[in-house]
Design an enzyme around this catalytic site. Structure first.
Site, PDB file in Angstrom:
ATOM      1  CD  GLU A 174      46.049  33.731  10.087  1.00 38.74           C
ATOM      2  OE1 GLU A 174      46.988  32.926   9.889  1.00 38.74           O
ATOM      3  OE2 GLU A 174      46.139  34.946   9.854  1.00 38.74           O
ATOM      4  CD  GLU A 293      46.557  37.946  12.417  1.00 41.62           C
ATOM      5  OE1 GLU A 293      47.387  37.921  11.477  1.00 41.62           O
ATOM      6  OE2 GLU A 293      46.381  36.992  13.201  1.00 41.62           O
TER       7      GLU A 293
END
Length: 506
Positions: A174, A293
């Site tokens: 991320e 995710e």
């Protein structure tokens, strides 16, 4: 008479083979996922390595294929060297991501021992937040190189003489997010990811490398980030990541029930961007998606907020969402979305496995139980085999604030021609009432109905607990019947169903 949901299922409508990696999960050093989750040496069920065997058993029952480790936000400040070698020499560190203390009792070698017992493939993430190319290459050599160099000899001295053989590697986590330690612009990340990938491929050209994509489809840089990163890294990576979490917000139940519409949009957009870069660079290979995710996560709840101030606890209660029947239905619909994109989603990781927004919950020193979301994952992993089929659907619709109009029903099917097993996964995501189901199966010869299960509860907000672990479980749906190549039945409001059929004599 209830509104009708009509499905047409045909073995010619093939999307792609079912990918076992669709059923991956995620173990991060966050809250109680590792400590009192997978690892608790003083627990009555603990094995010789301190792993809870009750959790191991449920992990295998869940049908997990791969596990991403060690993060997540955690990895962007992690020193992998802290987690190897003699326990008494491992330093405790402050984890900035979750404002916790990491004792480093479990590290790479312990995780690989657990992965072998859990019968899962490892996916390892390297730190490109506070670290970079050198550390990525070091951990690769420690994990995978045969003995004969310093780092692999160190691994052998630490009790793992054989290569761990990790094939999938995430290039950071991320990095588009301002919350990330070492957050970077797309250009900054593209350079470090490309150079890390280049070095890692010099060590082993056959690795599968995953670049960081957008953290969610609402990021202001979504699309542009993927374009920039892939333009730089295209020749060195195999996949680009996607992350998405969903929850009911401000009482907007209808939009929550339609969450899979966003996942469809997310995947389609990333694929379109990747293919644009492919055309721009005139390359043959296609970049795949690693949806590493995904889950239901109520980020506004108190348990999702890390501690602050002078308190840096070890394994605090964090992100321990309790999942409802409705959460499980939306969860099952997200699995439908992942399956129908099997032509481009090469891997996926449910975040996370134990305690932290997880299908498996534990008490320290005590019980283990299944959350409502355990059931659609387990059943889909167990019965999705062969080829994914594109189900043609005619459905009533419902209105919602986020997406406008969404279909009341959604479905996907898998067909194993060798065994003759056909499985239909279908959801009624309309709160207004039941749907009459009709499924045209005339393109298949000699099918018989094996089983029809439906996950539903009259109270969509009821949940499983340690004291009542079976409050929400799939039940036999006696309304489902097969006659003359057509399935009929009823799907209750807010329900997820699996319908299994098999060819006679197969």
């Amino acid at each position: 008479m209830s509104p009708a949901l009509t499905l047409t299922v045909n073995p010619a409508f093939r999307v792609a083979p079912v990918r076992r990696r669709t059923f991956g999960a995620f173990v991060e050093h966050l809250g109680r996922c590792v400590y009192t989750g997978i690892h608790e040496p003083d627990h009555p069920s603990a094995d010789e390595d301190g792993f809870r065997t009750d959790v191991l058993e449920l992990t295998r029952e869940l049908g997990v294929s791969s596990v991403r480790y060690p993060g997540g936000n955690f990895v962007s400040g992690y020193k992998w060297e802290d987690g190897v070698g003699p326990l008494e020499q491992r330093p405790a560190r402050h984890d900035l991501a979750w404002h916790s203390t990491e004792p480093n009792t479990v590290g790479l070698d312990e995780f690989m021992a657990w992965a072998k017992k859990a019968e899962v493939e490892p996916m390892y993430a390297v730190n490109l937040g506070t670290r970079g190319v050198e550390e990525a290459l070091d951990v690769l050599q420690y994990a995978n190189a045969p003995q004969g160099i310093e780092l692999s000899d160190q691994r052998a001295a630490n009790g793992s003489p054989q290569s761990h053989g990790i094939r999938m590697w995430c290039l950071g986590n991320e990095m588009d997010g301002p919350w990330q330690t070492g957050h970077k612009t797309a250009e900054e990340y593209a350079r470090v990811a490309t150079e890390a990938a280049r070095a890692m491929r010099q060590e082993d050209p056959d690795l599968e490398l995953i670049a960081c994509g957008s953290s969610n489809s609402q990021m202001p840089t979504f699309g542009a980030w993927e374009n920039t990163v892939l333009t730089e890294a295209y020749d060195f990576v195999d996949m680009i990541s996607a992350h998405a979490y969903y929850s009911e917000k401000d009482g907007d139940q209808a939009s929550f029930l339609a969450s899979a519409d966003d996942m469809d949009y997310f995947i389609d957009s990333v694929v379109a961007t990747a293919d644009h870069v492919r055309a721009k660079l005139k390359r043959d290979k296609r970049i795949m998606v690693s949806f590493d995710e995904w889950n239901i996560w109520y980020q506004h709840r108190a348990e999702s907020r890390p501690p602050s101030g002078d308190d840096w606890p070890v394994a605090p209660v964090l992100l321990e969402d309790v999942y409802s029947a409705m959460d499980a239905v939306v969860f099952g619909n997200l699995l439908i979305s992942l399956l129908r994109h099997s032509d481009r989603v090469a891997s996926a990781s449910l975040a996370q496995l134990v305690n932290v927004i997880a299908p498996i919950m534990t008490e320290p020193g005590g019980r283990v139980w299944k959350q409502t979301t355990f059931h659609p994952f387990s059943l889909t992993s167990r019965h999705a085999k062969g080829e994914v089929l594109d189900v043609r659907l005619q459905s009533p619709t419902f209105e919602n604030q986020r997406f406008g109009t969404s279909t009341s029903g959604d479905a996907v099917a898998t067909w194993d021609e060798e065994t003759g097993d056909l499985t239909v996964f279908v959801v009624n995501r309309d709160a207004s009432g039941p749907l009459d189901l009709g499924v045209d199966l005339t393109a298949f010869a000699g099918l018989e109905l094996v089983e029809a299960l439906t996950l539903h509860h009259e109270d969509p907000y009821v949940a499983n607990t340690a004291d009542a672990p079976d409050t929400v479980t799939p039940q036999k749906n006696d309304t489902i019947a097969l006659a003359d190549g057509r399935l009929t039945g009823e799907l209750p409001a807010i329900s997820w169903s699996i319908i299994r059929l098999s060819r006679t004599g197969a």
